[in-house]
Design a protein around this motif. Structure first.
Motif, short mmCIF file in Angstrom:
data_model
loop_
_atom_site.label_atom_id
_atom_site.label_comp_id
_atom_site.label_asym_id
_atom_site.label_seq_id
_atom_site.Cartn_x
_atom_site.Cartn_y
_atom_site.Cartn_z
N SER A 29 -96.27 37.49 14.17
CA SER A 29 -95.97 36.09 14.50
C SER A 29 -95.47 35.95 15.93
O SER A 29 -95.81 34.97 16.62
N SER A 79 -96.98 22.09 12.53
CA SER A 79 -96.13 23.22 12.24
C SER A 79 -94.94 22.76 11.42
O SER A 79 -94.54 21.59 11.49
N ARG A 101 -97.40 32.02 14.45
CA ARG A 101 -98.58 32.03 13.60
C ARG A 101 -98.36 32.92 12.37
O ARG A 101 -97.83 34.02 12.49
N THR A 112 -102.22 29.47 10.27
CA THR A 112 -101.47 28.25 10.50
C THR A 112 -100.13 28.59 11.15
O THR A 112 -99.76 29.75 11.26
N PHE A 113 -99.41 27.56 11.58
CA PHE A 113 -98.18 27.78 12.34
C PHE A 113 -96.94 27.46 11.52
O PHE A 113 -96.98 26.63 10.61
#
Length: 164
Positions: A29, A79, A101, A112-113
């Motif tokens: 991430s 997000s 991420r 996705t965030f």
């Protein structure tokens, strides 16, 4: 001697490759985070604080937000966020934010965030008023527009200040 050097070099390279692989896997991430700059299009608090009163309430639940940001190119990013700084952000402000991420092996959320972090919050260039401009316009509409007629207080105000 030469074969021993080659063997040590191969072992060292393998160690570095495996170490780099573990670093990327455990910090995916952070390694693949994305910093964007754009306007906040929408921002919603996920859970109202009055709805989660209780002994099992976590701090992250109170400050949980869903954020939609449009960057300069027109691309939109969504997000979730658990950052207290989002509480002061408003729709219409511009922001520089870092989005983290989800890794691709998290099949439900991969790509996705999450955990959007505010780096800088400011008024968008070219916009004189902030997102609460409706409030400012209402206040200016109710202000008197006429100057007092021949008041003794009128002369010092025109000179640029009050003097005694």
């Amino acid at each position: 001697m030469k074969s021993l050097k080659n063997l040590l070099l191969i072992v060292l390279l393998m160690f570095l490759v495996v170490g780099a692989g573990f670093f990327v896997i455990f910090n995916y991430s952070w390694v693949f985070s994305k910093t964007i700059q754009g306007e906040i299009i929408e921002m919603e608090r996920i859970t109202e604080p009055t709805a989660i009163l209780g002994a099992q309430t976590k701090e992250s639940q109170i400050h949980s937000y869903a954020v939609l940001i449009q960057d300069r190119d027109g691309e939109m990013y969504t997000s979730s966020a658990e950052d207290r700084q989002w509480q002061v952000a408003k729709k219409g402000y511009c922001v520089i934010a870092t989005l983290y991420r989800y890794p691709p092996w998290d099949l439900n959320k991969g790509g996705t965030f999450f955990n959007a972090r505010v780096r800088k919050l400011y008024r968008c260039p070219g916009k004189e008023k902030g997102p609460d401009s409706d409030f400012n316009e209402e206040a200016s509409d109710t202000a008197p527009t006429q100057e007092p007629a021949n008041s003794s207080e009128e002369a010092p105000a025109k000179r640029g200040g009050w003097s005694k």
